[in-house]
Design an enzyme around this catalytic site. Structure first.
Site, PDB file in Angstrom:
ATOM      1  N   HIS A 199       1.036  -1.196   0.084  1.00 33.36           N
ATOM      2  CA  HIS A 199      -0.044  -0.065  -0.026  1.00 33.36           C
ATOM      3  C   HIS A 199       0.827   1.185  -0.027  1.00 33.36           C
ATOM      4  CE1 HIS A 199      -2.852   3.123   1.202  1.00 33.36           C
ATOM      5  NE2 HIS A 199      -3.953   1.807   0.745  1.00 33.36           N
ATOM      6  N   ASP A 247      -7.951  -5.305   0.198  1.00 31.76           N
ATOM      7  CA  ASP A 247      -8.413  -6.358  -0.987  1.00 31.76           C
ATOM      8  C   ASP A 247      -8.117  -7.948  -0.842  1.00 31.76           C
ATOM      9  OD1 ASP A 247      -9.735  -4.400  -2.436  1.00 31.76           O
ATOM     10  OD2 ASP A 247      -8.020  -3.487  -2.994  1.00 31.76           O
TER      11      ASP A 247
HETATM   12  N1  ACO Z   1       4.148  -7.673  -4.671  1.00 39.95           N
HETATM   13  C1  ACO Z   1       5.573  -7.618  -4.808  1.00 39.95           C
HETATM   14  N2  ACO Z   1       6.452  -6.435  -4.856  1.00 39.95           N
HETATM   15  C2  ACO Z   1       5.703  -5.329  -4.239  1.00 39.95           C
HETATM   16  C3  ACO Z   1       4.245  -4.994  -4.100  1.00 39.95           C
HETATM   17  C4  ACO Z   1       3.566  -6.471  -4.229  1.00 39.95           C
HETATM   18  N3  ACO Z   1       2.139  -6.542  -4.055  1.00 39.95           N
HETATM   19  N4  ACO Z   1       4.046  -3.875  -3.932  1.00 39.95           N
HETATM   20  C5  ACO Z   1       5.202  -3.126  -3.788  1.00 39.95           C
HETATM   21  N5  ACO Z   1       6.193  -4.045  -4.047  1.00 39.95           N
HETATM   22  C6  ACO Z   1       7.756  -3.623  -4.342  1.00 39.95           C
HETATM   23  C7  ACO Z   1       7.744  -2.810  -5.658  1.00 39.95           C
HETATM   24  O1  ACO Z   1       8.430  -3.839  -6.503  1.00 39.95           O
HETATM   25  C8  ACO Z   1       9.080  -1.819  -5.245  1.00 39.95           C
HETATM   26  O2  ACO Z   1      10.187  -2.896  -4.941  1.00 39.95           O
HETATM   27  P1  ACO Z   1      11.743  -2.184  -5.306  1.00 39.95           P
HETATM   28  O3  ACO Z   1      11.734  -0.835  -4.475  1.00 39.95           O
HETATM   29  O4  ACO Z   1      12.585  -3.224  -4.885  1.00 39.95           O
HETATM   30  O5  ACO Z   1      11.807  -1.938  -6.856  1.00 39.95           O
HETATM   31  C9  ACO Z   1       8.574  -1.482  -3.774  1.00 39.95           C
HETATM   32  O6  ACO Z   1       7.854  -2.518  -3.240  1.00 39.95           O
HETATM   33  C10 ACO Z   1       7.704  -0.392  -3.701  1.00 39.95           C
HETATM   34  O7  ACO Z   1       6.798  -0.501  -4.670  1.00 39.95           O
HETATM   35  P2  ACO Z   1       5.991   1.077  -5.270  1.00 39.95           P
HETATM   36  O8  ACO Z   1       5.215   0.168  -6.572  1.00 39.95           O
HETATM   37  O9  ACO Z   1       7.094   1.885  -5.540  1.00 39.95           O
HETATM   38  O10 ACO Z   1       5.170   1.393  -4.166  1.00 39.95           O
HETATM   39  P3  ACO Z   1       3.849   2.180  -4.265  1.00 39.95           P
HETATM   40  O11 ACO Z   1       3.515   2.667  -3.021  1.00 39.95           O
HETATM   41  O12 ACO Z   1       3.765   2.953  -5.691  1.00 39.95           O
HETATM   42  O13 ACO Z   1       2.940   0.841  -4.621  1.00 39.95           O
HETATM   43  C11 ACO Z   1       0.773  -0.590  -4.555  1.00 39.95           C
HETATM   44  C12 ACO Z   1       1.609   0.656  -3.881  1.00 39.95           C
HETATM   45  C13 ACO Z   1       0.642   0.022  -6.054  1.00 39.95           C
HETATM   46  C14 ACO Z   1      -0.579  -0.727  -4.061  1.00 39.95           C
HETATM   47  C15 ACO Z   1       1.800  -1.757  -4.727  1.00 39.95           C
HETATM   48  O14 ACO Z   1       1.986  -2.193  -3.337  1.00 39.95           O
HETATM   49  C16 ACO Z   1       1.002  -2.872  -5.591  1.00 39.95           C
HETATM   50  O15 ACO Z   1       1.050  -2.794  -6.840  1.00 39.95           O
HETATM   51  N6  ACO Z   1       0.178  -3.735  -4.782  1.00 39.95           N
HETATM   52  C17 ACO Z   1      -0.532  -4.711  -5.623  1.00 39.95           C
HETATM   53  C18 ACO Z   1      -1.847  -4.149  -6.004  1.00 39.95           C
HETATM   54  C19 ACO Z   1      -2.899  -3.850  -4.928  1.00 39.95           C
HETATM   55  O16 ACO Z   1      -3.118  -4.611  -3.951  1.00 39.95           O
HETATM   56  N7  ACO Z   1      -3.317  -2.902  -4.879  1.00 39.95           N
HETATM   57  C20 ACO Z   1      -4.568  -2.406  -3.972  1.00 39.95           C
HETATM   58  C21 ACO Z   1      -3.864  -1.208  -3.142  1.00 39.95           C
HETATM   59  S1  ACO Z   1      -5.158  -1.141  -1.880  1.00 39.95           S
HETATM   60  C22 ACO Z   1      -6.324   0.126  -2.670  1.00 39.95           C
HETATM   61  O17 ACO Z   1      -6.066   0.758  -3.501  1.00 39.95           O
HETATM   62  C23 ACO Z   1      -7.769  -0.414  -2.418  1.00 39.95           C
END
Ligand code: ACO
Length: 427
Positions: free
Chosen positions: A304, A361
């Site tokens: 998140h 979720d």
């Molecule tokens: N699985 C694996 N790795 C992940 C995940 C994940 N679900 N989420 C983040 N990471 C990693 C990224 O690869 C990144 O790694 P790095 O720094 O080594 O390159 C690091 O964690 C940071 O990720 P970002 O994408 O920069 O973080 P951000 O804050 O932008 O992402 C997000 C948040 C989009 C929700 C992300 O965690 C994700 O894609 N999760 C899966 C989708 C999801 O569950 N969305 C629902 C969110 S809740 C809502 O909106 C109701």
């Protein structure tokens, strides 16, 4: 305590005011930065940018706190109803009994959808995603319900119509996708019961309303009701800042919510768990893929932007998931996979180092499956829940004395001025 920060630039010192929120959060007010210094800030994804001052929802991503108008979401999930929570968010305080009764009557009175809208529904291709239909139809409401002269009356009636009709419209899209006749709302049923009945009642199999299913739906919607300046809410505020009508602003929020990184994640989680099950149930492969930098796969329902600890909504959702399946005597193999996957991820160095925990979720899809909601309607369920939050945020932005048309800037890195070359002279 300092009430400004110093910025040294170009041989000058600037004082930028500090703003402190009621929970002690601090922000640098840069609203005069460009006019005083010529500088702008660069913040992709607005991860460090406060777009407004708000009095609606407080969340602390480090401590896992979520409160609506000051009230912890845990208390609301335990004791409130979705309707009462919607009132709280939109009006800023809990209603009296009389106010809540009046609110219920208004929601009932406006729950019917214009009959001509049925024609539009019937002409969407059968394979259309319900989120696309919902976004389009909410936008279309303006054509069916033109604006009133009196602004206050117009806002009140539009808010009521949206809250009342969204359930009918969502259930209608499902019924029509099945080729069934839509079920009309019933005045004797409360908000959640009515929705369930419109979704699942058929003339040959009357829908039996079960208390535990209704409670699960109430909690599901309460947990989704607001989440401060997330992607869809920011879309509502941003589109609304152009002073479009509320239907159009909410329609943009629904479109943003559709994305798999946002509200679409609940559908993506169930699809991921189903794929794991069909592949023999080995969740470790999913973990390995999520950790592989060369693989775009992510563990859906994990991570998140703000929560760097367990999402408090996920905790409540997980508990409710167990209770609901128990009460309905259901055994969902996806729940077993989800629990194993969660435990393995929470003990894995990659997820620990990246502060990746289950978000709302992760378990919500299993709750929705138990209620009987089809997978492609999951994000629609989220949208119904988030509607009071969008409305509250839009209303707040309309009354905001600091209101401005949303218009971010950019750092241009494209070509410098270049002459046009006629086509016959290009190499
Ligand atoms: N699985 C694996 N790795 C992940 C995940 C994940 N679900 N989420 C983040 N990471 C990693 C990224 O690869 C990144 O790694 P790095 O720094 O080594 O390159 C690091 O964690 C940071 O990720 P970002 O994408 O920069 O973080 P951000 O804050 O932008 O992402 C997000 C948040 C989009 C929700 C992300 O965690 C994700 O894609 N999760 C899966 C989708 C999801 O569950 N969305 C629902 C969110 S809740 C809502 O909106 C109701």
């Amino acid at each position: 305590m300092d009430d400004y920060v110093e910025l040294k630039y170009g041989g000058k010192t600037y004082h930028l005011p500090l703003i402190t929120g009621t929970e002690g959060e601090k922000a640098i007010d840069i609203s005069r930065l460009r006019s005083e210094t010529g500088l702008i800030t660069l913040d992709p994804g607005y991860a460090n940018t406060g777009s407004c001052i708000s009095r609606i929802t407080y969340m602390d991503g480090e401590k896992g706190i979520l409160r609506y108008r000051g009230i912890p979401v845990e208390q609301l999930a335990e004791r409130s109803t979705f309707k009462e929570t919607a009132y709280l968010l939109i009006n800023g305080r809990l209603p009296s009994l009389q106010e809540l009764t009046h609110f219920s009557v208004m929601l009932n009175d406006h729950s019917l959808v214009h009959e001509d809208m049925k024609i539009f529904y019937q002409h969407f291709p059968r394979a259309s995603h319900p989120m696309g239909i919902l976004s389009a139809m909410v936008n279309a409401l303006r054509s069916f319900y033109p604006a009133l002269e009196n602004l206050e009356e117009e806002i009140n009636i539009t808010v009521t119509r949206l809250l009342a009709k969204i359930r009918t419209m969502a259930a209608m899209s499902y019924k029509i996708s099945l080729g069934h006749t839509p079920v009309y709302p019933r005045p004797d049923l409360a908000y959640c019961e009515n929705f369930l009945n419109m979704m699942f009642h058929t003339p040959v199999r009357p829908y039996e309303i079960k208390e535990e299913v209704v409670r699960a739906l109430e909690v599901f919607w309460i947990l989704h009701a607001d989440h401060e300046q997330n992607c869809s809410t920011s879309a509502v505020r941003m589109v609304g800042s152009a002073r479009v009508n509320l239907y159009a602003a909410i329609s943009s929020g629904i479109a943003a919510l559709w994305g798999p990184l946002h509200g679409g994640a609940n559908q993506a989680v169930v699809e991921m768990l189903t794929a794991i099950k069909e592949d023999g149930g080995d969740y470790r492969k999913a973990i390995a893929r999520a950790k592989d930098r060369n693989d775009p796969f992510r563990l859906m329902g994990f991570g998140h932007r703000v929560y760097k600890t367990y999402d408090p909504r996920a905790r409540i959702m997980k508990k409710m998931c167990d209770q609901l399946l128990d009460a309905l005597n259901l055994d969902d193999p996806l729940l077993d996979i989800a629990k194993e996957l969660e435990e393995a991820a929470l003990n894995d160095d990659y997820f620990i180092e990246h502060n990746l925990y289950p978000n709302v979720d992760f378990y919500s899809g299993i709750v929705l499956r138990a209620i009987g909601i089809p997978t492609n309607m999951f994000t629609v369920m989220f949208a119904i829940g988030r509607l009071p939050g969008w409305i509250a945020q839009w209303k707040e932005s309309m009354d905001d004395p600091m209101w401005k048309l949303s218009r971010p800037r950019q750092i241009y890195m494209g070509p410098v001025e270049t002459d046009y070359i006629p086509i016959d002279q290009r190499g």
